[in-house]
Design an enzyme around this catalytic site. Structure first.
Site, mmCIF file in Angstrom:
data_model
loop_
_atom_site.group_PDB
_atom_site.id
_atom_site.type_symbol
_atom_site.label_atom_id
_atom_site.label_comp_id
_atom_site.label_asym_id
_atom_site.label_seq_id
_atom_site.Cartn_x
_atom_site.Cartn_y
_atom_site.Cartn_z
ATOM 1 N N ILE A 18 50.684 27.849 89.800
ATOM 2 C CA ILE A 18 51.092 26.512 90.249
ATOM 3 C C ILE A 18 51.730 25.737 89.093
ATOM 4 O O ILE A 18 52.731 25.031 89.273
ATOM 5 C CB ILE A 18 49.872 25.741 90.810
ATOM 6 N N ASP A 64 44.695 26.169 73.562
ATOM 7 C CA ASP A 64 43.549 26.534 74.407
ATOM 8 C C ASP A 64 42.873 25.231 74.805
ATOM 9 O O ASP A 64 42.295 24.536 73.968
ATOM 10 C CB ASP A 64 42.611 27.437 73.598
ATOM 11 N N ASN A 91 46.831 20.902 84.855
ATOM 12 C CA ASN A 91 46.790 22.012 85.815
ATOM 13 C C ASN A 91 45.929 23.183 85.342
ATOM 14 O O ASN A 91 45.365 23.905 86.168
ATOM 15 C CB ASN A 91 48.233 22.480 86.067
ATOM 16 N N SER A 142 40.307 22.027 97.339
ATOM 17 C CA SER A 142 39.782 21.699 98.669
ATOM 18 C C SER A 142 38.524 22.488 99.002
ATOM 19 O O SER A 142 37.854 22.197 99.996
ATOM 20 C CB SER A 142 40.856 21.952 99.738
ATOM 21 N N TYR A 154 32.425 26.583 89.975
ATOM 22 C CA TYR A 154 33.830 26.136 90.067
ATOM 23 C C TYR A 154 33.915 24.797 90.811
ATOM 24 O O TYR A 154 34.563 23.850 90.348
ATOM 25 C CB TYR A 154 34.640 27.219 90.774
ATOM 26 N N LYS A 158 35.181 20.877 89.586
ATOM 27 C CA LYS A 158 36.220 20.073 90.224
ATOM 28 C C LYS A 158 35.640 18.761 90.775
ATOM 29 O O LYS A 158 36.345 17.752 90.845
ATOM 30 C CB LYS A 158 36.913 20.879 91.321
ATOM 31 N N THR A 189 48.432 32.533 94.218
ATOM 32 C CA THR A 189 48.527 32.771 92.768
ATOM 33 C C THR A 189 47.434 33.758 92.398
ATOM 34 O O THR A 189 46.554 34.062 93.213
ATOM 35 C CB THR A 189 48.289 31.486 91.962
HETATM 36 N N1 LIG Z 1 45.348 29.031 93.575
HETATM 37 C C1 LIG Z 1 44.506 28.363 94.323
HETATM 38 O O1 LIG Z 1 44.159 28.787 95.433
HETATM 39 C C2 LIG Z 1 43.960 27.027 93.863
HETATM 40 C C3 LIG Z 1 43.273 26.263 94.806
HETATM 41 C C4 LIG Z 1 42.731 25.044 94.414
HETATM 42 C C5 LIG Z 1 42.910 24.594 93.121
HETATM 43 N N2 LIG Z 1 43.597 25.369 92.223
HETATM 44 C C6 LIG Z 1 43.717 24.828 90.867
HETATM 45 O O2 LIG Z 1 45.088 24.797 90.515
HETATM 46 C C7 LIG Z 1 45.239 24.967 89.106
HETATM 47 C C8 LIG Z 1 46.222 26.079 88.834
HETATM 48 O O3 LIG Z 1 45.698 27.276 89.390
HETATM 49 P P1 LIG Z 1 46.569 28.590 89.650
HETATM 50 O O4 LIG Z 1 46.208 29.059 90.990
HETATM 51 O O5 LIG Z 1 47.985 28.370 89.294
HETATM 52 O O6 LIG Z 1 45.871 29.559 88.587
HETATM 53 P P2 LIG Z 1 46.429 30.812 87.773
HETATM 54 O O7 LIG Z 1 47.590 31.426 88.465
HETATM 55 O O8 LIG Z 1 45.226 31.654 87.480
HETATM 56 O O9 LIG Z 1 46.948 30.137 86.429
HETATM 57 C C9 LIG Z 1 46.024 29.461 85.617
HETATM 58 C C10 LIG Z 1 46.759 28.818 84.467
HETATM 59 O O10 LIG Z 1 45.772 28.164 83.663
HETATM 60 C C11 LIG Z 1 45.986 28.531 82.321
HETATM 61 N N3 LIG Z 1 44.756 28.526 81.542
HETATM 62 C C12 LIG Z 1 43.592 29.173 81.786
HETATM 63 N N4 LIG Z 1 42.719 28.949 80.786
HETATM 64 C C13 LIG Z 1 43.357 28.137 79.897
HETATM 65 C C14 LIG Z 1 42.991 27.550 78.663
HETATM 66 N N5 LIG Z 1 41.791 27.770 78.103
HETATM 67 N N6 LIG Z 1 43.905 26.771 78.030
HETATM 68 C C15 LIG Z 1 45.132 26.558 78.562
HETATM 69 N N7 LIG Z 1 45.543 27.099 79.714
HETATM 70 C C16 LIG Z 1 44.654 27.877 80.370
HETATM 71 C C17 LIG Z 1 46.608 29.920 82.359
HETATM 72 O O11 LIG Z 1 47.332 30.108 81.158
HETATM 73 P P3 LIG Z 1 47.532 31.568 80.439
HETATM 74 O O12 LIG Z 1 48.063 32.486 81.487
HETATM 75 O O13 LIG Z 1 48.485 31.299 79.331
HETATM 76 O O14 LIG Z 1 46.184 31.964 79.956
HETATM 77 C C18 LIG Z 1 47.492 29.820 83.594
HETATM 78 O O15 LIG Z 1 48.748 29.314 83.261
HETATM 79 C C19 LIG Z 1 43.824 25.225 88.567
HETATM 80 O O16 LIG Z 1 43.289 24.042 88.036
HETATM 81 C C20 LIG Z 1 43.057 25.661 89.798
HETATM 82 O O17 LIG Z 1 41.683 25.418 89.689
HETATM 83 C C21 LIG Z 1 44.126 26.557 92.568
#
Ligand SMILES: NC(=O)c1ccc[n+]([C@@H]2O[C@H](COP(=O)([O-])OP(=O)(O)OC[C@H]3O[C@@H](n4cnc5c(N)ncnc54)[C@H](OP(=O)(O)O)[C@@H]3O)[C@@H](O)[C@H]2O)c1
Length: 246
Positions: A18, A64, A91, A142, A154, A158, A189
């Site tokens: 995202i 980080d 994010n 959500s 988790y 949130k 993702t």
């Molecule tokens: N996907 C879903 O279904 C969903 C639903 C609800 C909420 N969300 C929320 O949306 C946000 C983005 O999620 P996503 O689905 O895009 O996840 P994702 O594809 O797993 O990507 C996670 C991102 O967070 C970064 N990250 C993880 N640990 C980190 C750290 N210690 N320092 C800096 N960056 C870090 C990763 O960077 P690196 O790759 O460089 O490590 C990556 O860019 C999150 O907050 C997640 O909780 C996602």
């Protein structure tokens, strides 16, 4: 339209998922954009190069988000590169799902360190360095309304993010800065798909009104509103972008 021309945006965790979609959109709307990564330098560089090829401005910065000094460094390096910060998208996040009996101290600490501590202290840096009338968007989920088994830690992280988003609105208000949270439902993702069977994913699709999983761009559309001038009267809120999942 370049509605973010002259703005500087930091998107944490934006080398993929995202965050990458949001960073692309903000850069395409004219913001000088910081792509933050923790473990994916190659993907972050690719994203920067792609933005530059489209005529935008972006840099990749390592930090980080679980470490205070690295959050401070992310802001100081952004200020050194672009001179100011107008938009912060908190994010970066991670999810480790386990039934209560199997959760380790490390699982607990890791999720709280990035999702809660990282978001909170990035907000603190914004309080110190963000321009007046800036925009902060935090990330919830959500899942807080579904209460799936094995999501307890988790969801707890949130829940904390949603609460301090509400709390901080009145601290940021005097500067004209808005702070809101977006709470996506399942989005296509790695965070959502890794470790799930096709059957589980199909089951998740049936839980919303449209029978599909969200795409990163669905969430980016909501973020675009929250960073625009049109959202000036919206602060301290959580927007559930989930296709009717809850
Ligand atoms: N996907 C879903 O279904 C969903 C639903 C609800 C909420 N969300 C929320 O949306 C946000 C983005 O999620 P996503 O689905 O895009 O996840 P994702 O594809 O797993 O990507 C996670 C991102 O967070 C970064 N990250 C993880 N640990 C980190 C750290 N210690 N320092 C800096 N960056 C870090 C990763 O960077 P690196 O790759 O460089 O490590 C990556 O860019 C999150 O907050 C997640 O909780 C996602």
């Amino acid at each position: 339209m370049n509605i973010l021309e002259g703005k500087v945006a930091i998107v944490t965790g934006s080398s993929r998922g995202i965050g990458l979609s949001i960073a692309n959109r903000l850069a395409d709307l004219g913001a000088k954009t910081v792509i933050n990564y923790s473990s994916n330098p190659d993907k972050a560089s690719e994203a920067v190069e792609a933005i530059k090829r489209r005529g935008g401005t972006a840099i990749a910065l390592h930090a980080d988000l679980s470490r205070m000094e690295e959050i401070e460094k992310l802001f100081s390096e952004t200020l050194a590169a672009f001179g100011k910060v107008d938009i912060l998208i908190n994010n970066a996040g991670l999810m480790i799902n386990k039934p209560l009996a199997e959760v380790t101290e490390a699982d607990f600490d890791k999720q709280f360190a990035v999702n809660v501590k990282g978001t909170f202290f990035a907000c603190q840096q914004a309080m110190k360095h963000m321009e007046n009338n800036g925009r902060i968007v935090n990330f919830s989920t959500s899942v807080l309304g579904q209460m799936f088994p094995a999501y307890s830690v988790y969801a707890g992280t949130k829940g904390a993010v949603e609460q301090f988003t509400r709390q901080l609105a009145k601290e940021f208000g005097p500067k004209g800065i808005t702070i809101n949270a977006v709470a996506p439902g399942p989005v296509n993702t790695e965070l959502f798909t890794v470790g799930k069977t096709e059957q589980q994913i199909e089951g998740m699709k049936k839980l919303n009104a449209f029978g599909r999983i969200g795409e990163p761009e669905d969430i980016t559309d909501v973020v675009e509103f929250l960073v625009s001038e049109k959202s000036q009267w919206v602060t301290g809120q959580t927007l559930r972008a989930n296709g009717g999942f809850i």
